[in-house]
Design an enzyme around this catalytic site. Structure first.
Site, short mmCIF file in Angstrom:
data_model
loop_
_atom_site.label_atom_id
_atom_site.label_comp_id
_atom_site.label_asym_id
_atom_site.label_seq_id
_atom_site.Cartn_x
_atom_site.Cartn_y
_atom_site.Cartn_z
N ASN A 149 78.78 56.95 24.89
CA ASN A 149 78.02 55.99 25.69
C ASN A 149 78.14 54.55 25.20
O ASN A 149 78.22 53.62 26.01
CB ASN A 149 76.55 56.43 25.80
CG ASN A 149 75.85 56.46 24.47
OD1 ASN A 149 76.43 56.85 23.46
ND2 ASN A 149 74.61 56.02 24.45
N GLY A 225 74.97 62.13 18.87
CA GLY A 225 75.38 62.85 20.07
C GLY A 225 74.24 63.70 20.59
O GLY A 225 73.07 63.42 20.30
N THR A 227 71.63 66.89 21.42
CA THR A 227 70.80 67.74 20.55
C THR A 227 71.44 69.11 20.32
O THR A 227 71.42 69.63 19.20
CB THR A 227 69.39 67.86 21.16
OG1 THR A 227 68.77 66.57 21.06
CG2 THR A 227 68.53 68.88 20.43
N THR A 229 74.61 69.89 20.32
CA THR A 229 75.73 69.72 19.38
C THR A 229 75.19 69.51 17.97
O THR A 229 75.72 70.06 17.00
CB THR A 229 76.60 68.50 19.77
OG1 THR A 229 76.87 68.54 21.15
CG2 THR A 229 77.90 68.47 19.00
N GLU A 247 71.61 61.80 14.77
CA GLU A 247 70.97 60.93 15.77
C GLU A 247 71.21 61.58 17.12
O GLU A 247 72.34 61.58 17.62
CB GLU A 247 71.59 59.53 15.73
CG GLU A 247 71.44 58.80 14.41
CD GLU A 247 70.00 58.38 14.13
OE1 GLU A 247 69.18 58.34 15.07
OE2 GLU A 247 69.70 58.11 12.95
N CYS A 281 70.80 56.43 24.68
CA CYS A 281 69.85 57.43 24.17
C CYS A 281 68.42 56.92 24.22
O CYS A 281 67.48 57.69 24.29
CB CYS A 281 70.22 57.82 22.75
SG CYS A 281 70.30 56.40 21.65
N GLU A 460 68.95 55.62 10.35
CA GLU A 460 70.05 54.69 10.11
C GLU A 460 69.49 53.27 10.15
O GLU A 460 68.34 53.08 10.55
CB GLU A 460 71.14 54.86 11.17
CG GLU A 460 71.82 56.21 11.12
CD GLU A 460 72.98 56.33 12.10
OE1 GLU A 460 72.98 55.63 13.13
OE2 GLU A 460 73.89 57.13 11.81
P1 NAD Z 1 78.12 65.32 22.43
O1 NAD Z 1 77.15 65.95 21.52
O2 NAD Z 1 78.71 66.14 23.52
O3 NAD Z 1 79.36 64.72 21.64
C1 NAD Z 1 79.20 63.77 20.61
C2 NAD Z 1 80.38 63.86 19.67
O4 NAD Z 1 80.37 65.13 19.03
C3 NAD Z 1 81.73 63.78 20.37
O5 NAD Z 1 82.63 63.07 19.54
C4 NAD Z 1 82.15 65.23 20.48
O6 NAD Z 1 83.54 65.41 20.55
C5 NAD Z 1 81.61 65.78 19.18
N1 NAD Z 1 81.37 67.23 19.14
C6 NAD Z 1 81.07 68.06 20.17
N2 NAD Z 1 80.94 69.34 19.71
C7 NAD Z 1 81.12 69.29 18.38
C8 NAD Z 1 81.10 70.27 17.34
N3 NAD Z 1 80.86 71.55 17.60
N4 NAD Z 1 81.33 69.88 16.07
C9 NAD Z 1 81.56 68.58 15.79
N5 NAD Z 1 81.62 67.62 16.73
C10 NAD Z 1 81.39 67.96 18.01
O7 NAD Z 1 77.37 64.04 23.01
P2 NAD Z 1 77.92 63.04 24.11
O8 NAD Z 1 77.84 63.74 25.44
O9 NAD Z 1 79.19 62.43 23.66
O10 NAD Z 1 76.81 61.88 24.05
C11 NAD Z 1 75.63 61.92 24.74
C12 NAD Z 1 74.49 62.36 23.85
O11 NAD Z 1 74.41 61.54 22.70
C13 NAD Z 1 73.13 62.23 24.52
O12 NAD Z 1 72.37 63.36 24.23
C14 NAD Z 1 72.53 61.01 23.87
O13 NAD Z 1 71.13 60.97 23.87
C15 NAD Z 1 73.06 61.13 22.49
N6 NAD Z 1 73.01 59.85 21.81
C16 NAD Z 1 72.10 59.67 20.80
C17 NAD Z 1 72.00 58.45 20.16
C18 NAD Z 1 71.02 58.22 19.04
O14 NAD Z 1 71.17 57.24 18.32
N7 NAD Z 1 70.01 59.06 18.87
C19 NAD Z 1 72.85 57.39 20.55
C20 NAD Z 1 73.75 57.62 21.58
C21 NAD Z 1 73.84 58.84 22.20
#
Ligand code: NAD
Length: 485
Positions: A149, A225, A227, A229, A247, A281, A460
Site C-alpha cells: 500500500n 502486512g 494479520t 500473514t 505491524e 492501515c 516502530e
Molecule cells: P500481506 O500480509 O498479504 O503481505 C505483506 C508482505 O508479506 C508481502 O511482501 C507478502 O509477499 C509477504 N508474505 C505473504 N505471506 C508470507 C509468508 N507466509 N511469509 C512471509 N512473508 C509473507 O499484506 P498486503 O496485502 O501486502 O498488505 C495489506 C495489509 O497490510 C493490510 O492488512 C494492512 O492493514 C496491513 N498494513 C499494516 C500497516 C501497519 O503499519 N500496521 C501498514 C501498512 C499495511
C-alpha cells in the site's frame, strides 16, 4: 518492458530457478514489468551475502552509516519524480499523492534515522561499588518484509534504522509493488553502500517471504502486512527465537462527537476514509457519529466524497487512483455486496466508475459510504482495506467506546470533539496503539507507531526502531572502594 532480478551482493542477479512474475499497472491492467520469482535458493544467496558483509559493516561508525543514509536521502530527492511515477504505475495511487507523501517520506526516513542514531544515548545505572551501563550492538542479518500500500515509504521506514544501527539486510517488498524497492537498490549502489549490506529478494510471500522467516541466519524479522500473514510469520519465527516486529491490519474507528468543529470533522473523516484509495492501515473505516448530528454529518460527508475525482493517476486533479489489483477490487466489491445483503444503504459509490480507455481496464472503484449496518456484521468487523466506510450513530460516550473497541483490531483511532477532557478520557480508554484528536495521520517520526490486539506486536519509530534493530547488553564494572582507599 522493465525486468528486475534480485539485488544480491551489490549486483543484479537472475533468479536461481529462472522464473519471473508479470507485474501489471493496476490503472490499465497492462503488464509493464517483470520481476524475479524468488525461492529459498535466492534467499540463501542473499543471506550469505548479508552474512559476509556483516563483520565489516557492523564495525563502521554510526557517523559513517548516518552520512550514507543522508546520501541515500539526497539521491531519493534527486530522483523523486522517477520514484513517484514508478510508485503510481505499480500501486495505482495518484502520482500527486506519491510525490507529496510517499517519496518525500522515504527521503525523510533516511534523514530522520541518521539524526536519531547520532543523537541516541545509552543508560547508566551507578551503584555504590559498581557502574552499569548499556551497550547496543547490531542484531546481525535482518529480514524486512513489506506490503503493497505504501511500498517505498514502509520499506525505508525499516531499512533506514536497520542500516544505521549496523545490521545487514535481506528485504522483500510485496510482489504487487516491486519497482521502487528496485530503484532503491540502484540508489544504494550510487552512494556506495558496500556490497551485501542491502540485499533485495523479489517474489511471493509464501515462497521467498516464508524462506526468509524460516532461515536460521536471519536473526530478526520486521514485518508489515495483514494479520493472518502476521500469525503465520509469528508461528514460524517464534520457535526459532527470532526477534519479531509485527505491524498488522486495522479496522480503525473515527469517533465524531456532536460538539466537534463540524467542517473540520467532515474533512478529516473523508481524508481518513479515502486517502490512498482507503488502502492505508490507519484509515478510519468505521465512522461513529453522535446521534444529534448523524444525519447532517452523513449528508456533508457524502457530498465531500462524491467530489473526489477518480481516474488517470498521472492527472494532477485526480484524488483517487486504482486499487492495487483486480483481485483486491473483487474482494472489496464482495464486501459491498455483503453490505447490501445485510440491509445497508449505499449513499454513494458502490460501483466501478465509467472511464475512458485505457483506464476502463483498470481496478477502479468509486468511494463508497454505507449506513444502516449492525456493528457485528462482517463488513463492519473485518478489514476491507479499500474505499469503503460505514457510518453508525451512537447515543452515549459509553456506547461510543464500546463500539470503538468492539473489534479484534487495535491499531489507530481518531476522535473529534472540542471538549479537551472528553478527548483525553476517551483516548486513554481506547484499545488502540495510536489516537489522533481533531486530526488524522499527523506524524512525528519520534513517536511510537504500532497496534494492540490483533493489529500487531511491538512498536516502530524513533528510539523504538533503533532498539528493535539492536541488542542491548548491560556491562557492570566493579569499582572497589572510594578513590584512594
Ligand atoms: P500481506 O500480509 O498479504 O503481505 C505483506 C508482505 O508479506 C508481502 O511482501 C507478502 O509477499 C509477504 N508474505 C505473504 N505471506 C508470507 C509468508 N507466509 N511469509 C512471509 N512473508 C509473507 O499484506 P498486503 O496485502 O501486502 O498488505 C495489506 C495489509 O497490510 C493490510 O492488512 C494492512 O492493514 C496491513 N498494513 C499494516 C500497516 C501497519 O503499519 N500496521 C501498514 C501498512 C499495511
Amino acid at each position: 518492458m522493465i525486468e528486475r532480478g534480485h539485488w544480491i551482493g551489490g549486483e543484479w542477479v537472475a533468479p536461481v530457478e529462472g522464473a519471473y512474475l508479470d507485474n501489471p499497472n493496476p490503472a490499465t491492467n497492462q503488464v509493464f514489468s517483470r520481476v524475479a520469482r524468488g525461492t529459498s535458493a535466492d534467499v540463501n544467496r542473499a543471506v550469505e551475502a548479508a552474512k559476509s558483509a556483516f563483520p565489516a559493516w557492523s564495525k563502521t561508525t554510526v557517523e559513517y552509516r548516518a552520512a550514507l543514509c543522508e546520501a541515500i536521502a539526497d539521491r531519493i530527492a534527486a530522483r523523486a519524480e522517477e520514484f513517484a511515477a514508478l510508485e503510481s504505475q505499480d500501486q495505482g495511487k495518484p502520482v500527486s499523492l506519491a510525490s507529496r507523501i510517499d517519496i518525500p517520506r522515504a527521503e525523510t526516513n533516511f534523514r530522520f534515522f541518521a539524526g536519531a542514531a547520532r543523537h541516541s544515548r545509552s543508560d547508566c545505572f551507578p551503584m555504590p561499588t559498581a557502574l552499569n551501563y548499556t551497550w547496543r550492538r547490531p542484531v546481525g542479518v535482518v529480514g524486512l518484509i513489506t506490503p503493497w500500500n505504501l511500498p517505498l515509504y514502509l520499506l525505508t521506514w525499516k531499512v533506514a534504522p536497520a542500516l544505521v544501527m549496523g545490521n545487514t539486510i535481506v528485504a522483500k517488498p510485496s510482489e504487487l509493488t516491486p519497482m521502487t524497492a528496485s530503484l532503491l537498490a540502484d540508489v544504494m549502489a550510487e552512494v556506495g553502500v558496500p556490497p551485501g549490506v542491502f540485499n533485495l529478494v523479489h517474489g511471493l510471500g509464501r515462497e521467498a517471504g516464508q524462506a526468509m522467516v524460516e532461515h536460521p541466519d536471519i536473526q530478526a524479522i520486521s514485518f508489515t502486512g495483514g494479520t493472518s500473514t502476521g500469525a503465520t510469520i509469528a508461528a514460524t519465527a517464534a520457535p526459532k527465537f527470532k526477534k519479531l516486529s509485527l505491524e498488522l491490519g486495522g479496522k480503525n474507528p473515527t469517533v465524531v462527537f456532536a460538539d466537534c468543529d463540524f467542517e473540520k470533522a467532515v474533512a478529516g473523516t473523508a481524508k481518513a476514509g479515502f486517502t490512498n484509495q482507503g488502502e492505508v492501515c490507519l484509515c478510519g473505516s468505521r465512522i461513529l457519529v453522535e446521534r444529534p448530528i448523524f444525519e447532517s454529518f452523513v449528508t456533508a460527508l457524502v457530498e465531500r466524497v462524491k467530489a473526489i475525482q477518480i481516474g488517470d493517476p498521472s492527472a494532477p486533479e485526480t484524488g483517487m487512483g486504482a486499487l492495487v489489483s483486480q483481485d483486491h477490487r473483487a474482494k472489496v466489491e464482495s464486501y459491498i455486496a455483503l453490505a447490501k445483503e445485510e440491509g445497508g444503504t449505499i449513499h454513494c459509490g458502490g460501483k466501478r466508475p465509467e472511464l475512458l480507455a485505457p483506464f476502463d481496464q483498470g481496478a477502479f472503484l468509486e468511494p463508497t459510504v454505507i449506513t444502516g449496518l449492525s456493528h457485528d456484521c462482517r463488513v463492519v468487523q473485518e478489514e476491507i482495506f479499500g474505499p469503503v466506510v460505514t457510518v453508525h450513530p451512537f447515543d452515549s460516550v459509553e456506547k461510543a467506546l464500546a463500539l470503538a473497541n468492539g473489534v479484534r483490531y487495535g491499531l489507530a483511532a481518531s476522535v473529534w470533539t472540542q471538549d479537551l477532557t472528553k478527548a483525553h478520557r476517551f483516548s486513554e480508554a481506547l484499545q488502540t496503539g495510536m489516537v489522533w484528536v481533531n486530526t488524522w495521520l499527523e506524524r512525528d517520526l519520534r513517536v511510537p507507531f504500532g497496534g494492540v490486539k490483533e493489529s500487531g506486536v511491538g512498536r516502530e519509530g524513533g528510539r523504538y526502531s533503533l532498539e528493535f534493530f539492536s541488542e542491548v547488553s548491560n556491562i557492570c564494572i566493579e569499582l572497589g572502594g572510594p578513590l584512594g582507599e
